[in-house]
Design an enzyme around this catalytic site. Structure first.
Site, mmCIF file in Angstrom:
data_model
loop_
_atom_site.group_PDB
_atom_site.id
_atom_site.type_symbol
_atom_site.label_atom_id
_atom_site.label_comp_id
_atom_site.label_asym_id
_atom_site.label_seq_id
_atom_site.Cartn_x
_atom_site.Cartn_y
_atom_site.Cartn_z
ATOM 1 N N ARG A 14 41.759 52.607 45.089
ATOM 2 C CA ARG A 14 42.072 53.286 46.358
ATOM 3 C C ARG A 14 42.590 52.281 47.382
ATOM 4 O O ARG A 14 42.656 51.070 47.116
ATOM 5 C CB ARG A 14 40.828 53.984 46.897
ATOM 6 C CG ARG A 14 39.769 53.023 47.375
ATOM 7 C CD ARG A 14 38.542 53.745 47.891
ATOM 8 N NE ARG A 14 37.768 52.871 48.756
ATOM 9 C CZ ARG A 14 36.541 53.105 49.156
ATOM 10 N NH1 ARG A 14 35.922 54.191 48.747
ATOM 11 N NH2 ARG A 14 35.912 52.273 49.957
ATOM 12 N N LYS A 70 36.257 35.579 54.127
ATOM 13 C CA LYS A 70 37.707 35.710 54.284
ATOM 14 C C LYS A 70 38.354 34.412 54.748
ATOM 15 O O LYS A 70 39.456 34.078 54.337
ATOM 16 C CB LYS A 70 38.024 36.858 55.248
ATOM 17 C CG LYS A 70 37.610 38.233 54.691
ATOM 18 C CD LYS A 70 38.302 38.510 53.370
ATOM 19 C CE LYS A 70 38.090 39.923 52.863
ATOM 20 N NZ LYS A 70 38.794 40.218 51.616
ATOM 21 N N ASP A 125 38.797 48.116 38.713
ATOM 22 C CA ASP A 125 37.853 48.555 39.747
ATOM 23 C C ASP A 125 36.509 48.823 39.085
ATOM 24 O O ASP A 125 36.401 48.851 37.853
ATOM 25 C CB ASP A 125 38.367 49.801 40.500
ATOM 26 C CG ASP A 125 37.905 49.816 41.972
ATOM 27 O OD1 ASP A 125 36.679 49.778 42.207
ATOM 28 O OD2 ASP A 125 38.771 49.861 42.861
ATOM 29 N N TYR A 144 31.327 38.432 56.320
ATOM 30 C CA TYR A 144 32.711 38.786 55.978
ATOM 31 C C TYR A 144 33.671 37.675 56.422
ATOM 32 O O TYR A 144 34.566 37.269 55.677
ATOM 33 C CB TYR A 144 33.055 40.103 56.674
ATOM 34 C CG TYR A 144 34.373 40.729 56.282
ATOM 35 C CD1 TYR A 144 34.555 41.320 55.032
ATOM 36 C CD2 TYR A 144 35.434 40.759 57.182
ATOM 37 C CE1 TYR A 144 35.757 41.926 54.691
ATOM 38 C CE2 TYR A 144 36.643 41.358 56.855
ATOM 39 C CZ TYR A 144 36.800 41.943 55.610
ATOM 40 O OH TYR A 144 37.990 42.538 55.279
HETATM 41 N N1 LIG Z 1 41.480 48.008 55.651
HETATM 42 C C1 LIG Z 1 41.613 46.974 56.476
HETATM 43 O O1 LIG Z 1 41.915 47.146 57.670
HETATM 44 C C2 LIG Z 1 41.445 45.568 55.961
HETATM 45 C C3 LIG Z 1 41.626 44.534 56.877
HETATM 46 C C4 LIG Z 1 41.507 43.218 56.440
HETATM 47 C C5 LIG Z 1 41.218 42.967 55.116
HETATM 48 N N2 LIG Z 1 41.027 43.975 54.248
HETATM 49 C C6 LIG Z 1 40.726 43.623 52.857
HETATM 50 O O2 LIG Z 1 41.638 44.289 51.990
HETATM 51 C C7 LIG Z 1 41.000 44.568 50.744
HETATM 52 C C8 LIG Z 1 41.094 46.049 50.422
HETATM 53 O O3 LIG Z 1 40.548 46.771 51.497
HETATM 54 P P1 LIG Z 1 40.534 48.373 51.590
HETATM 55 O O4 LIG Z 1 40.539 48.695 53.029
HETATM 56 O O5 LIG Z 1 41.557 48.949 50.678
HETATM 57 O O6 LIG Z 1 39.044 48.624 51.037
HETATM 58 P P2 LIG Z 1 38.438 49.890 50.256
HETATM 59 O O7 LIG Z 1 36.965 49.818 50.493
HETATM 60 O O8 LIG Z 1 39.152 51.150 50.631
HETATM 61 O O9 LIG Z 1 38.777 49.538 48.741
HETATM 62 C C9 LIG Z 1 38.190 48.434 48.097
HETATM 63 C C10 LIG Z 1 38.202 48.672 46.593
HETATM 64 O O10 LIG Z 1 37.563 47.534 45.981
HETATM 65 C C11 LIG Z 1 36.668 48.033 44.998
HETATM 66 N N3 LIG Z 1 35.567 47.082 44.757
HETATM 67 C C12 LIG Z 1 34.570 46.773 45.617
HETATM 68 N N4 LIG Z 1 33.704 45.940 45.004
HETATM 69 C C13 LIG Z 1 34.173 45.716 43.760
HETATM 70 C C14 LIG Z 1 33.709 44.945 42.648
HETATM 71 N N5 LIG Z 1 32.572 44.246 42.728
HETATM 72 N N6 LIG Z 1 34.435 44.947 41.525
HETATM 73 C C15 LIG Z 1 35.590 45.671 41.431
HETATM 74 N N7 LIG Z 1 36.067 46.427 42.435
HETATM 75 C C16 LIG Z 1 35.374 46.443 43.597
HETATM 76 C C17 LIG Z 1 36.150 49.340 45.559
HETATM 77 O O11 LIG Z 1 35.597 50.169 44.564
HETATM 78 C C18 LIG Z 1 37.394 49.919 46.206
HETATM 79 O O12 LIG Z 1 38.141 50.697 45.294
HETATM 80 C C19 LIG Z 1 39.569 44.052 50.890
HETATM 81 O O13 LIG Z 1 39.500 42.734 50.384
HETATM 82 C C20 LIG Z 1 39.355 44.047 52.390
HETATM 83 O O14 LIG Z 1 38.363 43.128 52.777
HETATM 84 C C21 LIG Z 1 41.131 45.293 54.651
#
Ligand SMILES: NC(=O)c1ccc[n+]([C@@H]2O[C@H](COP(=O)([O-])OP(=O)(O)OC[C@H]3O[C@@H](n4cnc5c(N)ncnc54)[C@H](O)[C@@H]3O)[C@@H](O)[C@H]2O)c1
Length: 450
Positions: free
Chosen positions: A217, A360, A238, A356
């Protein structure tokens, strides 16, 4: 959607918000679209490197007519983009020539247009003044990014001594096209990489295996889709609990799925085995999976600490160690790409996110440390640092706070998962060989301070 949110998005709510100064954000140009209008080149010295790179871009990718810049600095009509060759700018007095071309462009540039400056990074024996001027350009770029309106963005590309025109093509193509919609006020480095013209093709990832973790996702699914659009054979990874959504993404893009918790001890070995079973090696390993367990430091217990650091940082390092072993079948190919996901709140620090931020900022440190060590295998290591991106992760933030986070950047809106995905796809292109050790923020020039 909460009642407050519904009211805010109603026609009356929008009117009230607009009166309070919360205007509709500008529409961004996305995908492989060129700017509307001419791309104007302004050479500030004798260098012809940028002209040569733009000529290649025009020939290989049908970029719209590139002007010689003879009509700069007046421009006359509106322009789609200004690209400045500032490679000969090394003295404080040289900056006046830059001001003279930027000033009219700031007014003439179209909605969602671009201002791009290509310059030397300093530090190459040019003396203290050249180093100071290289940083001055960063200040100019960040400020231009904040002043441009209508979704237009500013980018500074530091081209190191020895960079050839073909080494710059993927970067200029990315920056000028809609693929860089949410990248603003950024500077990054391109080093000599002996990119050859035959690597500048349209589907740059044809048949190459790209692994994406957290692909069920959000941003991960967008990365999987975008890499597949570029021709990659995607392995989507995932956790088992997300198996159904994962399979749907993999089926949609003709890729394969692997249900795997990346914190498992054998995670690297299982990814490699999956790839080896298909007789391949990995071109790109995208470490996207990530979690948050937010609490103020005073309430952060050892479990919250450990789980975030393990998923977001340590798992990535363990998987890399396995895949980088040349003896491992299905491991990283020479000339491959490793991409991590940092975060602007990690880089700048963010209340309630010590764990976090540690993970990061750690990703950014990892990239800087690994890149030089893997240069002999032509493996590049980079990270992207998203700002506020519209996903399920950020949908959990309370509405008012979410709306504030959306707005506090130069583009006055949240980014889309595809914006992060496009930046990663650019880094994964074979023609991006000269880009390594970089952290590119995809944050619309977030004002949190990163
Ligand atoms: N959404 C934002 O604004 C944002 C901002 C900065 C950084 N990020 C980073 O971007 C990345 C994706 O974020 P997102 O918003 O799509 O998050 P999300 O929570 O919507 O999706 C994260 C996905 O990672 C999977 N996941 C979590 N733990 C796992 C594991 N141990 N093994 C395998 N899969 C695992 C989850 O099942 C999920 O499908 C992350 O690293 C997040 O920290 C997101």
């Amino acid at each position: 959607m909460s009642a407050l949110e519904k009211a805010y998005y109603s026609p009356v709510g929008r009117k009230v918000a607009s009166k309070a100064g919360l205007h509709e954000p500008p529409r961004l140009r996305r995908g492989r679209e060129w700017p509307q209008g001419r791309i104007v080149l302004a050479p500030l010295g004798a260098s012809s490197l940028v002209a040569d790179a733009l000529a290649l871009l025009g020939r290989e990718h049908d970029a719209p007519v590139v002007d010689s810049g003879t009509d700069a600095p007046g421009y006359g009509d509106r322009i789609g983009a200004l690209v400045v060759d500032a490679l000969d700018v090394a003295a404080v007095t040289d900056l006046e020539a830059l001001r003279a071309v930027l000033r009219p462009a700031a007014r003439a540039v179209e909605r969602a247009g671009r201002i791009v400056v290509v310059a030397r990074p300093g530090g190459a024996g040019g003396g203290w003044e050249a180093d100071a001027v290289a940083r001055a350009l960063d200040g100019i770029n960040r400020t231009v990014g904040k002043e441009l309106r209508g979704g237009a963005t500013a980018t500074l590309v530091y081209a190191h001594e020895g960079v050839a025109a073909a080494d710059l093509v993927s970067t200029l193509g990315f920056v000028l096209q809609g693929r860089s919609a949410f990248v603003d006020g950024q500077a990054w480095h391109v080093r000599p990489a002996a990119v050859t013209a035959d690597r500048l093709d349209e589907h740059p990832l044809d048949g190459r295996v790209c692994v994406v973790t957290g692909a069920a996702r959000g941003i991960g699914a967008a990365i999987a889709r975008t890499l597949a659009r570029e021709g990659a054979a995607v392995l989507a990874v995932d956790i088992p609990a997300a198996g159904e959504a994962l399979a749907a993404v993999a089926n949609e893009i003709g890729g394969t799925a692997l249900q795997l918790d990346i914190t498992a001890d054998d995670a690297g070995a299982r990814i490699a085995a999956h790839v080896a079973a298909r007789g391949a090696r990995i071109h790109a390993m995208v470490h996207n999976a990530g979690i948050t367990r937010d609490k103020m430091l005073v309430n952060t217990d050892a479990d919250r600490w450990a789980s975030v650091l393990d998923v977001n940082l340590a798992a990535e390092m363990r998987i890399n160690a396995v895949l980088l072993d040349p003896a491992v079948e299905g491991g990283m190919a020479d000339g491959g790409r490793i991409v991590g996901i940092a975060s602007t709140s990690g880089l700048a620090g963010n209340k309630g996110q010590t764990n976090y931020a540690a993970s990061k900022a750690g990703v950014a440190g990892l990239v800087a440390a690994m890149a030089p060590d893997l240069a002999h295998r032509r493996i590049t290591v980079n990270a992207v640092a998203p700002g506020f991106i519209e996903t399920e992760m950020t949908a959990r933030i309370p509405f008012v706070q979410r709306e504030v986070f959306r707005r506090v950047n130069s583009l006055s809106q949240g980014g889309q998962p595809v914006d992060v995905a496009e930046t990663i796809a650019y880094l994964c292109e074979p023609a991006s060989q000269g880009v390594t050790g970089q952290v590119i923020r995809v944050c619309g020039q977030n004002m949190v301070g990163a």
